[in-house]
Design a protein around this motif. Structure first.
Motif, PDB file in Angstrom:
ATOM      1  N   ALA A  17       0.833  -1.204   0.000  1.00 48.03           N
ATOM      2  CA  ALA A  17       0.000   0.000   0.000  1.00 48.03           C
ATOM      3  C   ALA A  17       0.872   1.260   0.000  1.00 48.03           C
ATOM      4  CB  ALA A  17      -0.932  -0.005   1.205  1.00 48.03           C
ATOM      5  N   ALA A  18       1.942   1.254   0.782  1.00 51.80           N
ATOM      6  CA  ALA A  18       2.837   2.412   0.816  1.00 51.80           C
ATOM      7  C   ALA A  18       3.521   2.605  -0.535  1.00 51.80           C
ATOM      8  CB  ALA A  18       3.877   2.240   1.924  1.00 51.80           C
ATOM      9  N   ALA A  19       3.960   1.536  -1.148  1.00 49.85           N
ATOM     10  CA  ALA A  19       4.604   1.632  -2.459  1.00 49.85           C
ATOM     11  C   ALA A  19       3.618   2.157  -3.501  1.00 49.85           C
ATOM     12  CB  ALA A  19       5.141   0.266  -2.874  1.00 49.85           C
ATOM     13  N   ALA A  20       2.390   1.685  -3.464  1.00 49.85           N
ATOM     14  CA  ALA A  20       1.371   2.161  -4.405  1.00 49.85           C
ATOM     15  C   ALA A  20       1.077   3.642  -4.172  1.00 49.85           C
ATOM     16  CB  ALA A  20       0.093   1.336  -4.259  1.00 49.85           C
ATOM     17  N   LEU A  21       1.022   4.066  -2.929  1.00 48.64           N
ATOM     18  CA  LEU A  21       0.781   5.468  -2.606  1.00 48.64           C
ATOM     19  C   LEU A  21       1.911   6.348  -3.133  1.00 48.64           C
ATOM     20  CD1 LEU A  21      -0.938   7.599  -1.161  1.00 48.64           C
ATOM     21  CD2 LEU A  21       0.410   7.129   0.895  1.00 48.64           C
ATOM     22  N   VAL A  22       3.139   5.914  -2.967  1.00 41.89           N
ATOM     23  CA  VAL A  22       4.287   6.671  -3.466  1.00 41.89           C
ATOM     24  C   VAL A  22       4.221   6.800  -4.984  1.00 41.89           C
ATOM     25  CG1 VAL A  22       6.798   6.612  -3.759  1.00 41.89           C
ATOM     26  CG2 VAL A  22       5.803   6.184  -1.515  1.00 41.89           C
ATOM     27  N   VAL A  23       3.879   5.731  -5.677  1.00 35.12           N
ATOM     28  CA  VAL A  23       3.775   5.767  -7.141  1.00 35.12           C
ATOM     29  C   VAL A  23       2.681   6.742  -7.562  1.00 35.12           C
ATOM     30  CG1 VAL A  23       3.156   4.417  -9.182  1.00 35.12           C
ATOM     31  CG2 VAL A  23       4.762   3.497  -7.506  1.00 35.12           C
ATOM     32  N   VAL A  24       1.534   6.716  -6.905  1.00 32.10           N
ATOM     33  CA  VAL A  24       0.434   7.626  -7.234  1.00 32.10           C
ATOM     34  C   VAL A  24       0.853   9.082  -6.986  1.00 32.10           C
ATOM     35  CG1 VAL A  24      -1.888   8.358  -6.527  1.00 32.10           C
ATOM     36  CG2 VAL A  24      -1.394   5.940  -6.911  1.00 32.10           C
ATOM     37  N   ILE A  25       1.535   9.339  -5.888  1.00 31.57           N
ATOM     38  CA  ILE A  25       2.004  10.697  -5.590  1.00 31.57           C
ATOM     39  C   ILE A  25       3.000  11.164  -6.652  1.00 31.57           C
ATOM     40  CG2 ILE A  25       3.404  12.053  -3.975  1.00 31.57           C
ATOM     41  CD1 ILE A  25       1.993  10.478  -1.713  1.00 31.57           C
ATOM     42  N   LEU A  26       3.925  10.304  -7.045  1.00 30.97           N
ATOM     43  CA  LEU A  26       4.891  10.674  -8.078  1.00 30.97           C
ATOM     44  C   LEU A  26       4.215  10.962  -9.413  1.00 30.97           C
ATOM     45  CD1 LEU A  26       7.847   8.243  -7.317  1.00 30.97           C
ATOM     46  CD2 LEU A  26       7.822  10.724  -7.052  1.00 30.97           C
ATOM     47  N   ILE A  27       3.230  10.163  -9.780  1.00 34.82           N
ATOM     48  CA  ILE A  27       2.502  10.408 -11.028  1.00 34.82           C
ATOM     49  C   ILE A  27       1.792  11.763 -10.963  1.00 34.82           C
ATOM     50  CG2 ILE A  27       0.524   9.651 -12.420  1.00 34.82           C
ATOM     51  CD1 ILE A  27       1.435   6.753 -11.792  1.00 34.82           C
ATOM     52  N   GLY A  28       1.152  12.047  -9.851  1.00 39.79           N
ATOM     53  CA  GLY A  28       0.495  13.346  -9.678  1.00 39.79           C
ATOM     54  C   GLY A  28       1.471  14.501  -9.753  1.00 39.79           C
ATOM     55  N   TRP A  29       2.624  14.342  -9.124  1.00 37.75           N
ATOM     56  CA  TRP A  29       3.651  15.374  -9.140  1.00 37.75           C
ATOM     57  C   TRP A  29       4.142  15.627 -10.570  1.00 37.75           C
ATOM     58  CZ3 TRP A  29       9.045  14.611  -6.438  1.00 37.75           C
ATOM     59  CH2 TRP A  29       9.761  15.793  -6.484  1.00 37.75           C
ATOM     60  N   ILE A  30       4.336  14.559 -11.329  1.00 35.09           N
ATOM     61  CA  ILE A  30       4.794  14.681 -12.714  1.00 35.09           C
ATOM     62  C   ILE A  30       3.742  15.394 -13.558  1.00 35.09           C
ATOM     63  CG2 ILE A  30       5.298  13.353 -14.806  1.00 35.09           C
ATOM     64  CD1 ILE A  30       6.708  11.316 -12.898  1.00 35.09           C
ATOM     65  N   VAL A  31       2.476  15.057 -13.380  1.00 29.98           N
ATOM     66  CA  VAL A  31       1.406  15.697 -14.141  1.00 29.98           C
ATOM     67  C   VAL A  31       1.351  17.189 -13.826  1.00 29.98           C
ATOM     68  CG1 VAL A  31      -1.119  15.852 -14.379  1.00 29.98           C
ATOM     69  CG2 VAL A  31       0.014  13.629 -14.441  1.00 29.98           C
ATOM     70  N   LEU A  32       1.422  17.549 -12.544  1.00 32.80           N
ATOM     71  CA  LEU A  32       1.388  18.958 -12.168  1.00 32.80           C
ATOM     72  C   LEU A  32       2.603  19.717 -12.687  1.00 32.80           C
ATOM     73  CD1 LEU A  32       0.098  18.704  -8.486  1.00 32.80           C
ATOM     74  CD2 LEU A  32      -1.151  19.499 -10.499  1.00 32.80           C
ATOM     75  N   ASP A  33       3.775  19.096 -12.630  1.00 28.43           N
ATOM     76  CA  ASP A  33       4.983  19.734 -13.134  1.00 28.43           C
ATOM     77  C   ASP A  33       4.915  19.916 -14.646  1.00 28.43           C
ATOM     78  OD1 ASP A  33       7.691  20.790 -12.671  1.00 28.43           O
ATOM     79  OD2 ASP A  33       8.318  19.051 -13.854  1.00 28.43           O
ATOM     80  N   TYR A  34       4.383  18.935 -15.355  1.00 27.69           N
ATOM     81  CA  TYR A  34       4.227  19.039 -16.808  1.00 27.69           C
ATOM     82  C   TYR A  34       3.338  20.224 -17.165  1.00 27.69           C
ATOM     83  CZ  TYR A  34       2.750  18.004 -21.553  1.00 27.69           C
ATOM     84  OH  TYR A  34       2.472  18.103 -22.891  1.00 27.69           O
ATOM     85  N   ARG A  35       2.225  20.348 -16.464  1.00 26.16           N
ATOM     86  CA  ARG A  35       1.322  21.477 -16.722  1.00 26.16           C
ATOM     87  C   ARG A  35       2.010  22.804 -16.438  1.00 26.16           C
ATOM     88  NH1 ARG A  35      -4.309  19.269 -14.072  1.00 26.16           N
ATOM     89  NH2 ARG A  35      -4.687  17.640 -15.622  1.00 26.16           N
ATOM     90  N   SER A  36       2.753  22.858 -15.362  1.00 28.08           N
ATOM     91  CA  SER A  36       3.480  24.073 -15.007  1.00 28.08           C
ATOM     92  C   SER A  36       4.517  24.434 -16.064  1.00 28.08           C
ATOM     93  CB  SER A  36       4.148  23.887 -13.642  1.00 28.08           C
ATOM     94  OG  SER A  36       5.006  24.954 -13.358  1.00 28.08           O
ATOM     95  N   GLN A  37       5.285  23.454 -16.491  1.00 29.70           N
ATOM     96  CA  GLN A  37       6.337  23.711 -17.483  1.00 29.70           C
ATOM     97  C   GLN A  37       5.749  24.119 -18.832  1.00 29.70           C
ATOM     98  OE1 GLN A  37       9.550  23.901 -16.837  1.00 29.70           O
ATOM     99  NE2 GLN A  37       9.176  23.348 -14.718  1.00 29.70           N
ATOM    100  N   THR A  38       4.683  23.476 -19.274  1.00 31.18           N
ATOM    101  CA  THR A  38       4.085  23.867 -20.552  1.00 31.18           C
ATOM    102  C   THR A  38       3.493  25.268 -20.459  1.00 31.18           C
ATOM    103  OG1 THR A  38       2.053  22.672 -19.987  1.00 31.18           O
ATOM    104  CG2 THR A  38       3.637  21.538 -21.408  1.00 31.18           C
ATOM    105  N   GLY A  39       2.949  25.625 -19.312  1.00 29.30           N
ATOM    106  CA  GLY A  39       2.448  26.988 -19.120  1.00 29.30           C
ATOM    107  C   GLY A  39       3.573  28.008 -19.184  1.00 29.30           C
TER     108      GLY A  39
END
Length: 61
Positions: A17-39
């Motif tokens: 569960a902890a490993a899955a949570l970390v993966v989900v957080i990293l995916i979210g972080w990448i998506v937010l960073d991508y949006r920020s960088q494209t902006g």
């Protein structure tokens, strides 16, 4: 078919569960960073800044 994890079941389930949570957080972080960088890129392009890769070979100094 249920798998028997023995006495370590809570540790195993918590670890997965902890490993899955970390993966989900990293995916979210990448998506937010991508949006920020494209902006930021859109803002720079609007202000007239161009990318070096977009220049032709005759534009280079």
């Amino acid at each position: 078919m249920m798998m028997s994890l023995g006495p370590y079941a809570p540790f195993i389930v918590t670890s997965y569960a902890a490993a899955a949570l970390v993966v989900v957080i990293l995916i979210g972080w990448i998506v937010l960073d991508y949006r920020s960088q494209t902006g930021r890129l859109r803002e720079l392009e609007r202000s007239g800044v161009t990318r070096r890769s977009a220049r032709s070979s005759t534009d280079r100094p």
